[in-house]
Design an enzyme around this catalytic site. Structure first.
Site, PDB file in Angstrom:
ATOM      1  N   GLY A   1       0.832  -1.194   0.000  1.00 45.95           N
ATOM      2  CA  GLY A   1       0.000   0.000   0.000  1.00 45.95           C
ATOM      3  C   GLY A   1       0.866   1.244   0.000  1.00 45.95           C
ATOM      4  O   GLY A   1       2.094   1.168   0.132  1.00 45.95           O
ATOM      5  N   VAL A   2       0.219   2.383  -0.140  1.00 46.25           N
ATOM      6  CA  VAL A   2       0.958   3.642  -0.137  1.00 46.25           C
ATOM      7  C   VAL A   2       0.927   4.217   1.264  1.00 46.25           C
ATOM      8  O   VAL A   2      -0.052   4.056   1.980  1.00 46.25           O
ATOM      9  CB  VAL A   2       0.308   4.640  -1.116  1.00 46.25           C
ATOM     10  CG1 VAL A   2       1.133   5.904  -1.215  1.00 46.25           C
ATOM     11  CG2 VAL A   2       0.167   4.007  -2.475  1.00 46.25           C
TER      12      VAL A   2
ATOM     13  N   ASN B   1       3.429   6.004   4.788  1.00 44.87           N
ATOM     14  CA  ASN B   1       4.722   6.069   5.449  1.00 44.87           C
ATOM     15  C   ASN B   1       5.169   4.721   5.985  1.00 44.87           C
ATOM     16  O   ASN B   1       6.351   4.383   5.946  1.00 44.87           O
ATOM     17  CB  ASN B   1       4.669   7.095   6.565  1.00 44.87           C
ATOM     18  CG  ASN B   1       4.480   8.507   6.001  1.00 44.87           C
ATOM     19  OD1 ASN B   1       5.079   8.855   4.981  1.00 44.87           O
ATOM     20  ND2 ASN B   1       3.620   9.285   6.618  1.00 44.87           N
TER      21      ASN B   1
ATOM     22  N   GLU C   1       0.165  -2.121  -6.980  1.00 48.64           N
ATOM     23  CA  GLU C   1      -0.571  -1.076  -7.678  1.00 48.64           C
ATOM     24  C   GLU C   1       0.313   0.122  -7.972  1.00 48.64           C
ATOM     25  O   GLU C   1       0.278   0.706  -9.043  1.00 48.64           O
ATOM     26  CB  GLU C   1      -1.746  -0.603  -6.826  1.00 48.64           C
ATOM     27  CG  GLU C   1      -2.799  -1.665  -6.631  1.00 48.64           C
ATOM     28  CD  GLU C   1      -3.766  -1.279  -5.551  1.00 48.64           C
ATOM     29  OE1 GLU C   1      -4.906  -1.740  -5.585  1.00 48.64           O
ATOM     30  OE2 GLU C   1      -3.393  -0.504  -4.645  1.00 48.64           O
TER      31      GLU C   1
ATOM     32  N   ILE D   1      -7.351   1.116   9.324  1.00 49.99           N
ATOM     33  CA  ILE D   1      -7.847   2.004  10.370  1.00 49.99           C
ATOM     34  C   ILE D   1      -7.822   1.264  11.699  1.00 49.99           C
ATOM     35  O   ILE D   1      -7.260   1.744  12.675  1.00 49.99           O
ATOM     36  CB  ILE D   1      -9.301   2.469  10.060  1.00 49.99           C
ATOM     37  CG1 ILE D   1      -9.384   3.237   8.739  1.00 49.99           C
ATOM     38  CG2 ILE D   1      -9.887   3.253  11.219  1.00 49.99           C
ATOM     39  CD1 ILE D   1      -8.934   4.672   8.812  1.00 49.99           C
TER      40      ILE D   1
ATOM     41  N   GLY E   1      -7.442  -1.172  -3.567  1.00 46.13           N
ATOM     42  CA  GLY E   1      -7.142  -2.535  -3.990  1.00 46.13           C
ATOM     43  C   GLY E   1      -6.856  -3.473  -2.837  1.00 46.13           C
ATOM     44  O   GLY E   1      -6.469  -4.618  -3.062  1.00 46.13           O
TER      45      GLY E   1
ATOM     46  N   LYS F   1      -4.332   9.337  16.803  1.00 47.20           N
ATOM     47  CA  LYS F   1      -4.727  10.592  17.448  1.00 47.20           C
ATOM     48  C   LYS F   1      -4.177  10.700  18.886  1.00 47.20           C
ATOM     49  O   LYS F   1      -4.943  10.756  19.861  1.00 47.20           O
ATOM     50  CB  LYS F   1      -6.251  10.746  17.427  1.00 47.20           C
ATOM     51  CG  LYS F   1      -6.905  10.633  16.052  1.00 47.20           C
ATOM     52  CD  LYS F   1      -6.543  11.776  15.132  1.00 47.20           C
ATOM     53  CE  LYS F   1      -7.094  11.556  13.709  1.00 47.20           C
ATOM     54  NZ  LYS F   1      -6.315  12.246  12.691  1.00 47.20           N
TER      55      LYS F   1
END
Ligand SMILES: CC(C)(COP(=O)(O)OP(=O)(O)OC[C@H]1O[C@@H](n2cnc3c(N)ncnc32)[C@H](O)[C@@H]1OP(=O)(O)O)[C@@H](O)C(=O)NCCC(=O)NCCS
Ligand SMILES: CC(C)(COP(=O)(O)OP(=O)(O)OC[C@H]1O[C@@H](n2cnc3c(N)ncnc32)[C@H](O)[C@@H]1OP(=O)(O)O)[C@@H](O)C(=O)NCCC(=O)NCCS
Lengths: 504, 504
Positions: free
Chosen positions: B269-270, B272, B294, B364, B388, B408
C-alpha cells in the site's frame, strides 16, 4: 455385496475391519477425511474411531483429533465424533447440531474459512502436517488409483499430503459414477503456478481418478451405506415468492442485454430457498443453462433430466432419497452431464470470475448498506460457516443473497441496522431478495442502497423501525457516508437476547 | 515545450485550449478520467471544468457530473471539482480532503469498490454509459494510438467505452516512459473470457500503447505540469519497529521453508509505514525480489536502483519530488525494470492468487478476531476507500495489515473489541503488525486469534481494557465461538465520540 470394487490385489490384501483401521489413528493426530455436504464421507471408520475415543475417555485417557474435511458431513462422522468429545479442532465447515452446540459452548475449536482457501493453506503449511487421511471411494483400479464416490472435495490434497491413508470402498455408491470425476493435477505452489485451462463449465481438464501412493495405504475398509439424504421441504409460499422476484429480475436483465438468454453459469447454495429458485427457473422457459457450483441438489437434477440445464459442474451432492434413486437409475445419462471436480477448482476465484457465475446463496441477515452475515447468530453463535459463499460472492458476475425477511416466527428481522458479524462486505453484494421484493444494489452509494433495502426487502412489521433508525442516523451520524448510531446499531440483536423479539 | 509529442496529424488538428475542451462536457454527464494515486491525471481540463461549473452555479444553473477515475487524483482534479460542488457521484476511490468532507457531510455520493471490480462492472453495464473520457497521455503516435503517462488505471476501459474522448498530452512527463506500459487487450465479457497468460510479475502480455478511435476524439489539449508529488515523512520510530517485526517474520518464514529466499511478489500500500517496510527490506539482505503491486513509491524505486528488487509491476506511481527527479534521470534503467499495466490486471484476483503475492496494507483498525476496517472512522466517516486492499488481502499468499497501535495521540486504539466497519473479514486476514509486535493468525480459531492480538499488538494503555472485554465476553457471550458483548462491542468508538478518548 455386488461385483468386486477393489481391482488392485495389493490393496485388496490390506482390507481390514473398520475397528482395525480406526486403531491406526492416534490421539492428537490431524485427520483429514472425505465428505462434502453430506456426500462421499467415510461411513465406518469415523464411527469406530468414536467408539475408541469413548472407550479411552471412560478409561480416563485423553483422545481428541484435529479434523479436516471438504465441507459438512453427517451424523456418522461429525455427529459421532462430536458426541464422543473427540474433536479438538474442526475445519473448514460443518452443519452438525452436536458439533455446533460444542463450538458455541466453547469446548470445540472451529476454523471457518473460504472453501477455496482450504487446500492451498494446507499446502502452504499453515495447518501443520496431516497424519491420516480417511477417504471414501467407489472403487479402486488395478493400478491402485481411486475412483471417487459422490464427492471429491479436498481428497486430492489429503491423499497427496497425508502420512498414512485409510480407504473406505463403499459399494452402495453406484459404480456407474466412474468417469464422472475430473481431478485436476495442474496445481502448484507459488511461484510455479500456471493458468487453469478451464473456460467453460463443462471443460474436462483432469483425470477420472485420484492418484494414491500405495505405500501410504495402511488400511482398506469395505462399506455399504447410503449418503446422508434428507428430503427437501415442499416449496412454501415464502420460497416461491423469493424465487419469483429473482426470476423476474433475471428475465429483465436478459431483456436489457446484460445477460445472455441462457444466462451465465449458476452457482446455488444448498437449502430450501435455492431449491425453490431452481424449481422456478425450470418452469420459466429458460433453456440451455449451465451450472458451475459446489453441490448438486434435487432442483438441479430435475433441470438436467428435463433438459433445462445442459451441464453441471460440482464437487458434491445433496440429494433426497427419491432424487438419489433417480440419479442411480439413470447414472449413464447424468455421467454425460455432470462433472465432479476438486473443491479447489469448483470454488476457484480464477474460474468463478472467468466464467462470470450467477451466485445465489442464503444468509442469516443483511444490513441497511448491504453487508451480509452468513454465519453468526447474534454476532457470536456460529450457525454453519462461510463455506464457499465468499468465493462466489466476490468473484461472480452477480452476487445474490436470498432469505425470508424474518426468522423465528417474526421475532427476528433479517434486515437490521448493522449486521452483528460480516462475512460479505458491501463491496461484494449486488442483489438481496426476500419474499417482499428485490433490492438491486449495483452501482449505488450506501444511502441509496439503504433505500432499496427499505423499499423492497424489509418486512412491514420492521419497516417503520428500520426507517426510523436510518432517518435519525442520516441526520446525526458522525459521518454521513454510511450513517450509523453506534449505541443502537446492534441494539436489535441485544433486544432479542433480552426479550425474545427484535420488535422495539 | 520540448519536441513534438503529437505525431498524428489528424489529432494535432484537434488541439484546443483546456477551456474549449471543458466546454464539451455537459451537466449530468458521466465523465471518466485518468489518474491513479496522484499520477497520470489530467492537469488542465478538470480545472477549466471546475471554473465552468463555478460560473454556472453563480448564474443559478445546476451543473454536476458523475466522476470516475482509476483511483485517487490531486487537488487540480478531485479538489477543484469538489470545491466547485461539481461532483454528484464519485467512484471508485479518493483521498481528497475537500471531497472527503463533502462525502461525510452527505452532499457528495461516493461508491467505494474493489479496484479490480471497476472496469468489469462498468463493462457489465452496472454504471450506465460513459459520456466523456478525459485522459492524460505522454504522447500520441502517428497511428493515433496513445502513449500512457505515469498511470494506466482504467484508461483502456474509459477509451473503449466513452462516447467522446478528450486527450491531454503532458510534456512534463518523461518521453522515455514510452515502452514501459503493457496494455492487455485480451479481456472479454463472460462467457467469452480466457485465462490471462501472465505467470511472472515481469511477463509482458500486451501492447505499449492505448488504442483509441480517432473519430471519438473531440479535443486534444497540450499541458505541462507535474504529478502530485508529496515528500514522504522521515521514517519514525513506530514505523521502524513495525517494519522490524514484519521483516523478522519474513526471514523466519524463509527459514521454515514456507517462503523462497527471494520471497514472493510484494504488494505494498501507499503511505509512510509501507515505505518504512520497503526501506527495511532493502537493508535486510534480501535479493532478487519482485513486486506485483498497484503503485510504486520511493521505497520501491530505491530497491530497484540498488538491485534488491529485480522487477516491479504496477499501474501508477506515488513519488516524492526527489524520487521523481531520479526516475526521470534514469528512465532508461527503470524502463527495463518497471511494467505498467491496466488496473484490472494489476489487481486481478486470478493473477494475485496465481503469483501468490505478499500483501502489505495499512488499516484504520482491527478487532479481537482479526476483522479489519480500512475505510470508516467510527463506523460512518469514510477516510479514503478500500482501494485494492481487498483484491490483495483475499487472494495473496500472505495477507498482512500494518498500523500503529494507536491513533490521534493515543486517544484511539487501533485494536478494538469489534471493528465499527468491516472491509476484510476474519477469513481474509493472516497477519497483523503494530509497533508492539506481530499477530500470526494463520490456522487459528477465533479465540486463539484474540490471544495473538492481545499478546502482541495492542498498546499497553489499552491492554487491560481489551483483556477485560475478552474475558467477560468469553464467559457470558450468547455464543462462545466468537465471544462478544453486543452492548459494549462498539462502546469504545462511542466513548471517543462523546469524550475524545477510547480509554474507559
Ligand atoms: C445462512 C444459512 C444458515 C441460511 O440457511 P437456509 O437453510 O438457507 O435458511 P433458513 O431460513 O432455513 O435458516 C436456517 C436456520 O437459520 C435460522 N436463521 C435464519 N436467519 C436467522 C437470523 N437472522 N437470526 C437467527 N437465526 C436465523 C433459521 O431460523 C433456521 O434455524 P432452524 O434451523 O433452527 O430452523 C445458510 O445459507 C448457510 O449456512 N450459509 C453459509 C454457507 C453458504 O452460503 N454456503 C453456500 C455455498 S455451499
Ligand atoms: C487505512 C489508511 C487510511 C491508513 O493510512 P496510513 O497512511 O497507512 O496510516 P496513518 O497512520 O498515517 O493514518 C492516516 C490517517 O488515518 C487516521 N487514523 C488511523 N487509524 C485511525 C483510527 N483507528 N481511527 C481514527 N483515525 C485513524 C490517522 O490518524 C491519520 O489521520 P490524519 O490524516 O488526520 O493524520 C490507508 O492505508 C488506506 O486508505 N487504506 C485503504 C486503501 C488501501 O489499503 N489501499 C492499499 C492498496 S493501494
Amino acid at each position: 455385496m455386488s461385483s468386486e470394487r477393489i481391482l488392485s490385489s495389493l490393496l485388496r490384501d490390506r482390507v481390514v475391519s473398520a475397528e482395525a483401521a480406526a486403531a491406526l489413528i492416534q490421539p492428537g493426530e490431524t485427520v483429514a477425511m472425505s465428505g462434502f455436504t453430506g456426500s462421499g464421507y467415510p461411513k465406518a471408520v469415523p464411527l469406530a474411531l468414536a467408539r475408541r475415543i469413548d472407550d479411552a475417555h471412560v478409561a480416563g485417557e485423553a483422545f481428541r483429533i484435529r479434523l479436516m474435511t471438504g465441507a459438512s458431513t453427517a451424523p456418522e462422522l461429525d455427529g459421532a465424533l462430536a458426541q464422543a468429545d473427540g474433536i479438538a479442532l474442526r475445519m473448514p465447515f460443518q452443519t452438525d447440531p452436536d458439533a455446533r452446540q460444542r463450538i458455541n459452548a466453547g469446548t470445540l475449536d472451529y476454523i471457518d474459512i473460504h472453501l477455496s482457501h482450504v487446500a492451498q493453506h494446507v499446502w502452504f503449511g499453515f495447518y501443520g502436517e496431516i497424519d491420516t487421511a480417511v477417504i471414501e471411494v467407489s472403487g479402486i483400479r488395478e493400478d491402485g488409483s481411486l475412483i471417487p464416490s459422490t464427492s471429491v472435495g479436498n481428497n486430492k490434497t489429503w491423499l497427496d499430503l497425508a502420512k498414512k491413508v485409510i480407504i473406505e470402498v463403499n459399494d452402495w455408491q453406484p459404480d456407474g459414477i466412474d468417469g464422472m470425476h475430473d481431478v485436476y493435477y495442474g496445481t502448484a505452489l507459488p511461484p510455479h503456478r500456471k493458468p487453469i485451462p478451464l473456460v467453460q463449465a463443462d471443460d474436462r481438464i483432469g483425470e477420472t481418478s485420484l492418484r494414491c501412493d500405495p505405500d501410504k495405504v495402511v488400511a482398506v475398509v469395505r462399506t455399504h451405506g447410503p449418503d446422508r439424504n434428507s428430503p427437501f421441504a415442499a416449496v412454501d409460499d415464502t420460497s416461491k415468492r423469493i424465487a419469483g422476484h429473482l426470476i423476474e429480475f433475471l428475465k429483465h436483465e436478459v431483456r436489457m442485454g446484460r445477460l445472455p438468454e441462457n444466462l451465465l453459469p449458476l452457482q446455488s447454495g444448498v437449502g430450501n430457498i435455492p431449491n425453490a429458485v431452481l424449481a422456478g427457473l425450470a418452469e420459466s422457459g429458460f433453456r440451455d443453462l449451465s451450472a458451475f457450483t459446489e453441490v448438486i441438489q434435487d432442483g438441479m437434477l430435475d433441470m438436467l433430466r428435463d433438459g433445462v440445464l445442459r451441464v453441471a459442474s460440482c464437487t458434491g451432492f445433496a440429494l433426497s432419497p427419491a432424487a438419489n434413486e433417480e440419479f442411480k437409475r439413470n447414472i449413464a445419462f447424468y455421467r454425460e452431464r455432470i462433472i465432479m471436480r476438486t473443491q479447489e477448482i469448483s470454488n476457484h476465484p480464477e474460474l468463478v470470475r472467468r466464467l462470470g457465475c450467477i451466485a445465489m446463496n442464503g444468509m442469516i441477515e443483511a444490513d441497511l448498506y448491504g453487508n451480509v452475515n452468513s454465519t453468526h447468530v447474534m454476532g457470536s453463535r456460529i450457525m454453519n460457516g462461510i463455506g464457499g459463499s465468499g468465493d462466489f460472492a466476490r468473484n461472480s458476475f452477480l452476487s445474490i443473497f436470498l432469505s425470508p425477511s424474518t426468522a423465528k416466527n417474526g421475532s427476528i428481522s433479517a434486515l437490521v441496522p448493522m449486521v452483528s458479524h460480516v462475512d460479505h462486505t458491501e463491496h461484494d453484494v449486488s442483489i438481496i431478495v426476500t419474499e417482499h421484493g428485490l433490492a438491486d444494489l449495483r452501482g449505488l452509494p450506501p444511502r441509496h442502497r439503504a433505500r432499496q433495502i427499505l423499499d423492497h426487502c424489509v418486512d412491514p412489521s420492521y419497516r417503520a423501525q428500520l426507517e426510523d433508525y436510518f432517518d435519525r442516523a442520516s441526520r446525526v451520524s458522525y459521518g454521513k457516508h454510511t450513517p450509523h448510531l453506534l449505541p443502537e446499531a446492534l441494539s436489535w440483536h441485544q433486544r432479542w437476547l433480552d426479550t425474545g423479539t427484535m420488535l422495539g
